[in-house]
Design an enzyme around this catalytic site. Structure first.
Site, short mmCIF file in Angstrom:
data_model
loop_
_atom_site.label_atom_id
_atom_site.label_comp_id
_atom_site.label_asym_id
_atom_site.label_seq_id
_atom_site.Cartn_x
_atom_site.Cartn_y
_atom_site.Cartn_z
CG LEU A 129 -1.91 -1.15 1.36
CD1 LEU A 129 -2.79 -0.95 2.59
CD2 LEU A 129 -2.76 -1.30 0.11
CG ASP A 130 2.60 2.74 -3.24
OD1 ASP A 130 3.49 2.22 -2.56
OD2 ASP A 130 2.43 2.47 -4.45
CB VAL A 131 -0.02 5.12 2.87
CG1 VAL A 131 -0.85 5.94 3.83
CG2 VAL A 131 -0.55 3.70 2.77
#
Length: 254
Positions: A129-131
Site C-alpha cells: 500500500l502506497d500511502v
C-alpha cells in the site's frame, strides 16, 4: 528464529534502476543487474524490486528482466509491478521469485489475494500500500505512482488483506519517499495495531539510526530503504551500500 529484516528496495523503470522523491522525478542510478550482484556480495537479508512502469502503462511484467534478476540473485526476492492474474503470479514464481507484491490489482479486486494465496501459499503473497497523508488528517491509499487517489483507508484495507490470506504487508509512505528524514512512525504504529502479519515499512530512511528506531520499537519487522542503499554522502553520489554484518547485528540489538 525470526529476526528483523533490513531490505534494499529497488525501483525499475525502462529496465533501469531509478530513485524517486515523493514518487516524482525518477533519477537513473544504474543497471539493476549490477546492483543485484553487489547486494549478493553484501549478503543482504532480502531484496524488494518494484517495476514502477508496469501498472501505469498497463504492461505485463517484464519476465525477461525478472528471470535475469532471479538468475543472478543469491538472496530472497520480492517482485512487484503489473501482476493482475493468478497465471502471471505463477509464471513469476516459476522464474525463481519467492514473493509477489500486489497493489493496484488487489485494490480493485481484493479476492485476488485469496486466489493467488490458494495457489502458491500465503507466505508468498505480499500486499503493498502506497500511502499519503490527507490534508485534514488521516491517510489514504494511492496508486499509479502516487498520482491516483483511491479513497481507501489503509488501516481498514490491511485488516481485510489479512483476512483474505495475505502473508505480509508493505506500507510505503509517499510523503517520506526519497526525503531521507526518517520513517513515518505514526503510520507504522497504526498499521501494526491492526494486523498480526509480518510487516515491512518503506519510505524515509536517511541513516542506519532511522532503521534502528523502527526495530527498537517494533522488534520483528522488515525495514526497507531505497535512497539509503543507493546513495552516499550529502551530494548523493551513487554508491550501492548496505550495513556490514557487525552493523546489522548492532541495529538488531536494543
Amino acid at each position: 528464529m525470526l529476526r528483523p529484516r533490513i531490505i534494499p528496495s529497488l525501483l525499475i523503470q525502462d529496465n533501469g534502476l531509478v530513485k524517486t522523491v515523493n514518487f516524482k522525478n525518477p533519477k537513473y542510478v544504474g543497471d539493476p543487474i549490477n546492483a543485484v550482484r553487489i547486494f549478493n556480495e553484501k549478503e543482504v537479508d532480502e531484496l524488494a524490486i518494484f517495476d514502477i512502469d508496469a501498472t501505469v502503462k498497463g504492461l505485463e511484467p517484464n519476465y525477461s528482466l525478472i528471470e535475469r534478476i532471479a538468475n543472478q540473485s543469491r538472496m530472497p526476492l520480492c517482485y512487484g509491478g503489473g501482476v493482475k492474474t493468478v497465471e502471471q503470479a505463477q509464471k513469476i514464481f516459476g522464474l525463481g521469485i519467492e514473493k509477489i507484491a500486489l497493489s493496484s490489482a488487489v485494490l480493485q479486486n481484493p479476492q485476488l489475494i485469496t486466489q493467488i494465496a490458494d495457489r502458491v501459499g500465503s507466505q508468498s503473497v505480499i500486499v503493498v500500500l502506497d500511502v499519503k497523508k490527507k490534508l485534514f488528517g488521516g491517510y489514504e491509499v494511492y496508486t499509479h505512482n502516487g498520482k491516483k487517489a483511491t479513497g481507501i483507508n489503509p488501516f481498514k484495507f490491511v485488516e481485510d488483506a489479512q483476512k483474505l490470506g495475505a502473508g505480509e504487508i508493505i506500507i510505503n509512505s509517499i510523503d517520506q519517499d526519497g526525503v531521507m528524514k526518517g520513517y513515518d512512525l505514526s503510520l507504522i504504529d497504526k498499521v501494526r495495531e491492526k494486523i498480526s502479519l509480518p510487516l515491512t515499512v518503506l519510505g524515509g530512511a536517511g541513516s542506519l539510526n532511522d532503521i534502528k528506531q523502527v526495530i527498537d520499537k517494533h522488534g520483528i519487522i522488515g525495514v526497507a530503504a531505497g535512497s539509503l542503499f543507493v546513495f552516499k554522502g550529502v551530494y548523493k553520489a551513487v554508491l550501492i551500500n548496505y550495513p556490514s554484518f557487525e552493523e546489522k547485528e548492532g541495529l538488531r540489538q536494543k
